[in-house]
Design an enzyme around this catalytic site. Sequence first.
Site, PDB file in Angstrom:
ATOM      1  N   ARG A 211      61.780   3.606 -46.322  1.00 42.60           N
ATOM      2  CA  ARG A 211      61.054   4.310 -47.335  1.00 42.60           C
ATOM      3  C   ARG A 211      59.731   3.654 -47.708  1.00 42.60           C
ATOM      4  O   ARG A 211      58.842   4.263 -48.298  1.00 42.60           O
ATOM      5  CB  ARG A 211      61.936   4.389 -48.598  1.00 42.60           C
ATOM      6  CG  ARG A 211      63.189   5.210 -48.373  1.00 42.60           C
ATOM      7  CD  ARG A 211      64.140   5.075 -49.543  1.00 42.60           C
ATOM      8  NE  ARG A 211      65.458   4.774 -49.051  1.00 42.60           N
ATOM      9  CZ  ARG A 211      66.486   4.544 -49.832  1.00 42.60           C
ATOM     10  NH1 ARG A 211      66.352   4.509 -51.129  1.00 42.60           N
ATOM     11  NH2 ARG A 211      67.680   4.304 -49.323  1.00 42.60           N
TER      12      ARG A 211
ATOM     13  N   GLU B 292      53.722   0.897 -41.584  1.00 40.85           N
ATOM     14  CA  GLU B 292      54.790   0.139 -42.246  1.00 40.85           C
ATOM     15  C   GLU B 292      54.249  -0.485 -43.530  1.00 40.85           C
ATOM     16  O   GLU B 292      53.045  -0.694 -43.663  1.00 40.85           O
ATOM     17  CB  GLU B 292      55.294  -0.938 -41.261  1.00 40.85           C
ATOM     18  CG  GLU B 292      56.288  -1.933 -41.785  1.00 40.85           C
ATOM     19  CD  GLU B 292      57.636  -1.357 -42.169  1.00 40.85           C
ATOM     20  OE1 GLU B 292      57.645  -0.437 -43.012  1.00 40.85           O
ATOM     21  OE2 GLU B 292      58.662  -1.845 -41.673  1.00 40.85           O
ATOM     22  N   ASP B 293      55.131  -0.795 -44.473  1.00 37.07           N
ATOM     23  CA  ASP B 293      54.673  -1.424 -45.706  1.00 37.07           C
ATOM     24  C   ASP B 293      54.302  -2.897 -45.485  1.00 37.07           C
ATOM     25  O   ASP B 293      53.222  -3.331 -45.826  1.00 37.07           O
ATOM     26  CB  ASP B 293      55.718  -1.270 -46.838  1.00 37.07           C
ATOM     27  CG  ASP B 293      57.110  -1.775 -46.475  1.00 37.07           C
ATOM     28  OD1 ASP B 293      57.338  -2.224 -45.333  1.00 37.07           O
ATOM     29  OD2 ASP B 293      58.001  -1.711 -47.362  1.00 37.07           O
TER      30      ASP B 293
ATOM     31  N   ASP C 225      57.176  -8.883 -42.070  1.00 38.38           N
ATOM     32  CA  ASP C 225      57.731 -10.137 -42.579  1.00 38.38           C
ATOM     33  C   ASP C 225      58.151 -10.989 -41.375  1.00 38.38           C
ATOM     34  O   ASP C 225      57.336 -11.689 -40.786  1.00 38.38           O
ATOM     35  CB  ASP C 225      58.895  -9.774 -43.509  1.00 38.38           C
ATOM     36  CG  ASP C 225      59.513 -10.954 -44.231  1.00 38.38           C
ATOM     37  OD1 ASP C 225      58.890 -12.023 -44.285  1.00 38.38           O
ATOM     38  OD2 ASP C 225      60.639 -10.806 -44.762  1.00 38.38           O
ATOM     39  N   THR C 226      59.411 -10.933 -40.973  1.00 37.88           N
ATOM     40  CA  THR C 226      59.823 -11.659 -39.761  1.00 37.88           C
ATOM     41  C   THR C 226      59.264 -10.983 -38.505  1.00 37.88           C
ATOM     42  O   THR C 226      59.180 -11.605 -37.451  1.00 37.88           O
ATOM     43  CB  THR C 226      61.359 -11.704 -39.627  1.00 37.88           C
ATOM     44  OG1 THR C 226      61.855 -10.367 -39.473  1.00 37.88           O
ATOM     45  CG2 THR C 226      62.007 -12.360 -40.833  1.00 37.88           C
TER      46      THR C 226
ATOM     47  N   THR D 281      61.527  -5.733 -37.491  1.00 42.58           N
ATOM     48  CA  THR D 281      61.510  -4.269 -37.559  1.00 42.58           C
ATOM     49  C   THR D 281      60.440  -3.675 -36.640  1.00 42.58           C
ATOM     50  O   THR D 281      60.737  -2.818 -35.802  1.00 42.58           O
ATOM     51  CB  THR D 281      61.252  -3.794 -39.005  1.00 42.58           C
ATOM     52  OG1 THR D 281      62.188  -4.454 -39.871  1.00 42.58           O
ATOM     53  CG2 THR D 281      61.411  -2.298 -39.131  1.00 42.58           C
TER      54      THR D 281
HETATM   55  P1  IMP Z   1      60.838  -7.667 -41.055  1.00 43.63           P
HETATM   56  O1  IMP Z   1      61.683  -6.869 -40.118  1.00 43.63           O
HETATM   57  O2  IMP Z   1      61.432  -9.000 -41.373  1.00 43.63           O
HETATM   58  O3  IMP Z   1      59.397  -7.773 -40.620  1.00 43.63           O
HETATM   59  O4  IMP Z   1      60.907  -6.955 -42.445  1.00 43.63           O
HETATM   60  C1  IMP Z   1      60.267  -5.802 -42.702  1.00 43.63           C
HETATM   61  C2  IMP Z   1      60.911  -5.088 -43.872  1.00 43.63           C
HETATM   62  O5  IMP Z   1      61.465  -5.999 -44.843  1.00 43.63           O
HETATM   63  C3  IMP Z   1      59.878  -4.315 -44.605  1.00 43.63           C
HETATM   64  O6  IMP Z   1      59.767  -3.005 -44.104  1.00 43.63           O
HETATM   65  C4  IMP Z   1      60.371  -4.333 -46.022  1.00 43.63           C
HETATM   66  O7  IMP Z   1      61.227  -3.233 -46.250  1.00 43.63           O
HETATM   67  C5  IMP Z   1      61.166  -5.603 -46.148  1.00 43.63           C
HETATM   68  N1  IMP Z   1      60.375  -6.653 -46.821  1.00 43.63           N
HETATM   69  C6  IMP Z   1      59.918  -7.805 -46.303  1.00 43.63           C
HETATM   70  N2  IMP Z   1      59.228  -8.510 -47.193  1.00 43.63           N
HETATM   71  C7  IMP Z   1      59.246  -7.774 -48.329  1.00 43.63           C
HETATM   72  C8  IMP Z   1      58.659  -7.970 -49.639  1.00 43.63           C
HETATM   73  O8  IMP Z   1      57.968  -8.948 -49.949  1.00 43.63           O
HETATM   74  N3  IMP Z   1      58.902  -6.975 -50.545  1.00 43.63           N
HETATM   75  C9  IMP Z   1      59.630  -5.858 -50.261  1.00 43.63           C
HETATM   76  N4  IMP Z   1      60.166  -5.633 -49.054  1.00 43.63           N
HETATM   77  C10 IMP Z   1      59.976  -6.591 -48.096  1.00 43.63           C
HETATM   78 MG    MG Z   2      62.507  -2.524 -48.210  1.00 41.27          MG
END
Ligand code: IMP
Ligand code: MG
Length: 181
Positions: free
Chosen positions: A47, A103-104, A107-108, A111
């Site tokens: 979302r 994407e919002d 982070d890692t 996704t």
């Molecule tokens: P990744 O797969 O670790 O890159 O995480 C991506 C997803 O983690 C994003 O689409 C967010 O939904 C969530 N996320 C990571 N960091 C934050 C944050 O600081 N605030 C809110 N959601 C986050």
């Molecule tokens: Mg989230």
Amino acid sequence: MSEATNNYQLNDVMFTREQIEGRAVEIGRRITDDYAAEEVVFVGVLRGAFMWLSEVVKSVDIETRLDFMVVSSYGDATKSSGVVRIDKDISENVEGMHVILVEDIVDTGTTLHYLKTYLEGKGPASVRICALLDKPSMREHRVDIDYLGFTVGDVFLVGYGLDVGQRYRNLPYLTSVKVEA
Ligand code: IMP
Ligand code: MG
């Protein structure tokens, strides 16, 4: 963990509505220039991307289609589960099309690394990434962000589509949050 057990302490505003909207206009114009007469399919990752996507596309002046994926990689806490689950796939046929994945926050990178590879498997002409936020200190999977709003440090942010325990997505600005168990 149930969200009822957490208290969330919002800190000061980190990025204002004006800053975010200004950046979205710049990016929308860049996309318009980069794709010239081509058609682009924007794929929003729900979302979290809903607000950023809507802001960017308003400044895109080429043929576009909109589609969405629903993905879960986080539970209701602030730590990544490291597993990506597709709850809803795209509906458009993107074969031979230019795709921009929106994407919002990266982070890692789990996704977007997964989703980009997944969409590339559908035979598009190209897949690029547009993200509101980049948190490079947490990166585990390489992700090239073609259109980026802002880079942030190791903080947890809410607002402008981003949530903690499904809360605060409606805030028209970005602020860091402290989770008190
Ligand atoms: P990744 O797969 O670790 O890159 O995480 C991506 C997803 O983690 C994003 O689409 C967010 O939904 C969530 N996320 C990571 N960091 C934050 C944050 O600081 N605030 C809110 N959601 C986050
Ligand atoms: Mg989230």
